[in-house]
Each structure stands twice: as C-alpha cells, then as structure tokens.
Design an enzyme around this catalytic site. Structure first.
Site, PDB file in Angstrom:
ATOM      1  N   SER A  59       5.091   1.454   0.882  1.00 14.96           N
ATOM      2  CA  SER A  59       4.391   0.757  -0.178  1.00 14.96           C
ATOM      3  C   SER A  59       4.594   1.474  -1.518  1.00 14.96           C
ATOM      4  CB  SER A  59       2.910   0.659   0.198  1.00 14.96           C
ATOM      5  OG  SER A  59       2.267  -0.299  -0.578  1.00 14.96           O
ATOM      6  N   ARG A  68     -11.338  -3.653  -3.057  1.00 14.96           N
ATOM      7  CA  ARG A  68     -10.801  -3.168  -1.791  1.00 14.96           C
ATOM      8  C   ARG A  68     -10.725  -4.288  -0.751  1.00 14.96           C
ATOM      9  NH1 ARG A  68      -7.332   0.350   0.329  1.00 14.96           N
ATOM     10  NH2 ARG A  68      -7.994   1.186   2.331  1.00 14.96           N
ATOM     11  N   ASP A  82       4.839  -8.599   7.145  1.00 18.95           N
ATOM     12  CA  ASP A  82       4.371  -8.082   5.848  1.00 18.95           C
ATOM     13  C   ASP A  82       4.655  -9.125   4.773  1.00 18.95           C
ATOM     14  OD1 ASP A  82       3.909  -6.728   3.485  1.00 18.95           O
ATOM     15  OD2 ASP A  82       5.035  -4.944   4.037  1.00 18.95           O
ATOM     16  N   HIS A 106       1.381  -5.635   6.206  1.00 18.33           N
ATOM     17  CA  HIS A 106       1.800  -4.499   5.386  1.00 18.33           C
ATOM     18  C   HIS A 106       1.303  -3.170   5.970  1.00 18.33           C
ATOM     19  CE1 HIS A 106       3.182  -2.477   1.852  1.00 18.33           C
ATOM     20  NE2 HIS A 106       1.979  -2.110   1.473  1.00 18.33           N
ATOM     21  N   ASP A 107       0.144  -3.198   6.587  1.00 16.77           N
ATOM     22  CA  ASP A 107      -0.452  -2.002   7.191  1.00 16.77           C
ATOM     23  C   ASP A 107       0.390  -1.418   8.327  1.00 16.77           C
ATOM     24  OD1 ASP A 107      -2.627  -0.907   6.042  1.00 16.77           O
ATOM     25  OD2 ASP A 107      -4.114  -1.801   7.383  1.00 16.77           O
TER      26      ASP A 107
END
Lengths: 375, 208
Positions: free
Chosen positions: A156, A224, A319, A352-353
């Site tokens: 990222s 967040r 992602d 994405h994680d």
C-alpha cells in the site's frame, strides 16, 4: 512468545537537522530537527549488505515485529512475516523498519513540539510527501552505514515508498518488493481519503486542528470506518458478517448497532482513536494523494528506465483499492525497459488487507524472491 | 508407467530445446510451469529468461532460482510485453491446451523474433489405429488421458500446423520430430512424418 519471534525489541531514535540547518521539503518548506524512530531485527553482516528496509502503510509504525515487553499481547504489525525462518528471515537479513515523518508514533509529525513555539506543531507542521518520507529514511540509512539495501518491501503506502526509493536512489536498492500498490493514488482512493479528512475537519472538536487532548474522535473514527471498508472485499464481508444481527434475532426498529458489520466497524473506528492522531491522519492521507510517479519522473515508461533494482510486484485478486490493473501498469513499464521484473497476483478473498493477513502465500513468494536476488 | 513415460518424453523435449536455443539470448517461456526448463537454459545457455504461467504457486520456484516470472493467462494475450522484446519465445506442450491458440501464436511472434513450438501429433499412427479399430477417443503413452479429463482441447497434427503456418506466412525455420523415441531432423515426405511422429518441435518466425 513463539520460537520464531524476534522477541523483545526496543525502538531507537535517530535525529538529524536542526532549526539552523533544517531538512528542505518538496513543498519548499523546511523541517528541523527531525526525529526518526526505528527498530531493527536480526544482525548486520560485516559490510552491511544484508539490510532490508520495511516501509509501513497508513496506520502502521516502526514496530513491525516482536514485542515491546513480555506482557505485550500485541506484536508488531508484520510479525507474521518478519522473524527467524519467516519470509523476511532475521537469521539471514538485517531488517530495519522506520516510522514515517508526519505520523504520530514518535517520528517528527504534527504532535511533535515545534521548536519555535514550544507547543505541538499541529497544523503548523508542513505538509510532507512520500518523497520527503524517503529522504528522511535515506538519512537514517546513511547513519546506519547501509550503502546499498539488499532489498526493501512495503504494501500500500509502504509500496509508494519502495517505488520512490527505487526511482530516487536507484544505486542504493538492489531489489524491491512492491505489494498491493500503484504508481499513483487513483481518483477513487483520493475520494475515500477526502471523505475521511472531511469527517475529521467537520467534527467540532477538531478546532481547525488546534485541539488539545483527544480531539475529533468521532471524525477520526468515521474516517477509519470508511477506510476499513476499502481494505476489505464484498465477498469477505459477506462471509464474515453477512446480514447477521449482533445480538437479537429480530429487528429493534431503532438506530443501535444492530448488524454485526455495524458493530464491527464501530468497534474498529473507536479502537483506532486510541492509537492515532487526527491531524496525522490528515497529513498522511494527503501525502498519499500527492503521490504520482509520472508527475515527478515523467510517463511511466520513461520513469521506470531509472530503476536499477530487481523488482517484484505482488497484487491480490480481490483488492479493489489498489487493483491488479494498477500493478500491471508498472510491470509493463519495467518490461518496456527490459528491466528485471516479476509479477504475481495472489488469489485471495481478503481485499487490500490481504498483504497483512495472507502470510502463508506471501512468505513463499518473498523468501523465494530474496533467495533468487543473490543468484 | 504412463507418467514415467511422459516424464521421459518431456525430458527429451527439453534436451532438444536446449540445442535449439543459442547462447546468451533473451528467452520468454510461455506456460513455463515451475521454470525448470528456463533454469536449465540459464545454467547451460546463459540466457536471460522470463517465465509466464497461470499458476503463481509454481512460479515461486522460478523466483528462488533468480528467474523473472510473470503470472498471467496466455488466453488473455500478453499485452504487457512489448513488441520484439525477446529473441526466443518458447511454447512447449502448451499450444494444445489453450483456448485461443491463434492469439498465442500471434503474440509469440509479436514479442519474439523466433518461436519454438512443441506439441503432440494427434495424427500419429497409434492414435489413428485406436480411433479406427477401437472406435474410442485416441490414447497413447504420450497422450494417456481419457476424453473427460484431457487438458488437450486443441487436437492438431503436424500437417495442420504446416498448413496454418503457410496461410499465415509464418516460416518454419527448423523442425524436429520424435519418432520411436528418437529425434529426427528430416524425413521423406509429410505423409510419413505425420504418421510416425509422436511430437513435433518447430522453430518459427514471421516471414519478412
């Protein structure tokens, strides 16, 4: 503590520059003195040619592996990848992870004391870029006497730093691993950052950045929550939460945290405010928004002609924040210049994680690549 | 027994490909699997190689040996690879398993100066006999699969391949045929070649 943990680690601080001789930032503004907090794992070899720099993402820090004290339940953010016998094998490599400037975990940022006023910088802190972060890391590596990195890696925003290094200091990077990243932040990603920043700056507790104490917690938590959604995938949310209700099995017809996903996001949001500063969130997301290789180095094909490192690009199938197509754009630019490049798309439902949780697959890829770099 | 025979066949394929690739050239291997052929080409021919495969797990083995790898589906084309960026593009035992063989052949000759194509000859006499007398979908030691589990979805013969090359103005620069366990360079007549060869291996290029 497991046997493959790096064990207890102590962060260190390196300081460079001063009020008289500050660091000049990309914006033209200056910053000094500058503190860089970092940790190292494993041992350097005689000529320090086994160093690997790890670059963290938006909410990460210098604490990438091990524990700070024996009772610490939380280990470093990439503990599943860094340690003896792990992907970044600390029996062989000297792994360094430093904290970006502009953050709130010890390196100079908006919560640090402004030497001119004796108060925290807050919004008097200059806007920094990925290039500025890399410049500060470079000063740290000079101090640590690392002439050329064996490798570096980041996912990222960490990948942004990897790319910036490979373009800015090609002679100092032998190999580079860029994970779930891109040559520029997409309009969609900027859009999500905008929502996050807007949630913070519209919180009355923000006080134009001048808050003391806990500040705009509601805004930061909302930022967040939005961010967290972008790190996951639809398929994962469905599998993990579905439409499940948190406690009751019938609707309450009110606005409490009814759905499991609702409750999870609210928890993630408020937990984040315990460990993150709202102004830092503004600065770091802005640095991401500004990142664009083409703006600094020309069209991608031209830009990647500078790269000397052997590069590995990894993307994840689910992602959608940094999709595979954006990684391939860089691979294509490397191939156009006949540069040594490898590309692997990991099949994963984690969105994405995935770069933080799919350690089994990433371990094989990373350790294989690092092994091959020496050949 | 069949798998052993197939392993030996793939071994002999590789030995022959090694003799067809000059030293220190740039090689792209399409459908490279675990990159073992490229590994040998790097070790024995000092080539600069890149391996392409759809299976990322297998490609990790290439990374370990310092080979550049690219995970991709040949059926989607290879748009990330620029024109004429390699000297040789290898497609060994892969032409018969792709959905778009014509796209793959075109991409090969776009990206590389030469292509090396190896495939099983479905007109070999044992296969013909099986079909003619047995009345069953052809099988042989080099093609031991049942109709329902075969990866070979494109059934072609050596003659078909030559016809296609002629149509597309592709030059067959070199040819090697595996017959009764031995590689043969020339054989009198297409009819016999097409009857006897288990495997055909060709170096092709786009006629200038």
């Amino acid at each position: 503590m497991e046997s493959n943990s790096v064990g207890l680690v102590t962060p260190r601080t390196f300081t460079f520059g001063s009020v008289e001789e500050p660091m000049v930032l990309e914006s033209g503004r200056t910053l000094g003195p500058v503190d860089i907090v970092y940790e190292t794992y494993g041992e350097p070899n005689a000529d320090r040619s086994n160093a690997i720099l790890i670059c963290h993402a938006l909410s990460g820090d210098h604490h990438a592996a091990g524990h700070h004290d024996p009772h610490d339940r939380r280990s470093g953010w990439w503990d599943n990848m860094i340690g003896p016998g792990k992907g970044f094998d600390t029996n062989r490599y000297w792994v360094i992870c430093s904290n970006i400037i502009g953050g709130c975990k010890g390196s100079t940022g908006p919560v640090s004391i402004h030497p001119a006023t004796g108060e925290p910088y807050r919004l008097a802190f200059p806007v920094v870029t990925i290039g500025d972060m890399v410049e500060a890391q470079k000063r740290l590596l000079d101090h640590l006497q690392v002439r050329r990195l064996y490798s570096m890696a980041g996912g990222s925003m960490g990948g942004f730093q990897v790319l910036e290094w490979a373009l800015r200091y090609p002679e100092r990077v032998r190999s580079a691993i860029c994970i779930a990243s891109a040559a520029r932040l997409s309009a969609q990603a900027i859009a999500f950052n905008t929502v996050g920043r807007s949630a913070i700056t519209r919180d009355p507790e923000w006080h134009a950045g001048g808050y003391e104490g806990r500040g705009p917690e509601q805004g930061l938590a909302t930022a967040r929550m939005v961010g967290h959604i972008t790190y996951l995938s639809e398929i994962l949310l469905d599998a993990k939460f579905g439409r499940r209700l948190q406690s009751a099995d019938r609707f309450c017809y009110n606005f409490t945290n009814e759905f499991a996903i609702e409750s999870y996001l609210n928890y993630k949001g408020s937990a984040f405010t315990e460990r993150f500063d709202a102004n830092s969130y503004l600065y770091i997301t802005k640095a991401m928004d500004y990142f664009d290789i083409s703006r600094s180095y020309g069209p991608l094909k031209q830009a990647f002609a500078r790269v000397a490192a052997r590069c590995l690009f990894v993307s994840y199938s689910s992602d959608w924040l940094f999709p595979t197509s954006q990684t391939k754009e860089m691979v294509r630019a490397m191939l156009c210049n006949s540069k040594p490049v490898s590309f692997i798309e990991v099949d994963s439902p984690y969105g994405h994680d995935a770069f933080l949780v799919e350690e089994e697959k990433l371990t094989r890829i990373v350790s294989g690549f690092l092994e091959g770099v020496a050949r | 027994m069949n798998t052993q025979y197939v392993d030996r066949l793939s071994r002999t394929d590789r030995d022959m490909i090694l003799t067809l690739v000059p030293e220190a050239v740039r090689v792209l291997d399409l459908g490279c699997g675990d990159c073992s052929l490229l590994g040998e080409l790097v070790a024995k021919r000092q080539v600069r190689g890149t391996g392409v495969d759809i299976n990322g797990e297998q490609l990790v083995n290439g990374l370990v040996h310092g080979i550049n790898v690219y995970q991709g589906d040949l059926d989607e084309g290879l748009v990330d690879f620029p024109d004429q960026s390699y000297d040789y593009v290898i497609l060994n035992q892969t032409l018969q398993v792709v959905k778009n063989p014509l796209l793959v052949l075109n991409e090969m000759l776009r990206i590389g100066r030469y292509g090396i194509v190896g495939f099983p000859n479905f007109a070999q006499w044992q296969l013909r006999r099986g079909l003619f007398f047995g009345g069953r979908a052809p099988k042989s030691p080099s093609l031991p699969f049942e109709w329902y589990d075969t990866p070979n979805i494109r059934v072609l013969s050596i003659r078909d391949f030559f016809d296609y090359c002629r149509q597309q103005r592709i030059d067959v620069v070199q040819a090697r045929y595996l017959m009764a366990g031995r590689w043969v360079q020339r054989f009198p007549g297409m009819v016999l070649t097409n009857l006897l060869a288990h495997i055909g291996l060709f170096v092709i290029t786009r006629a200038s």
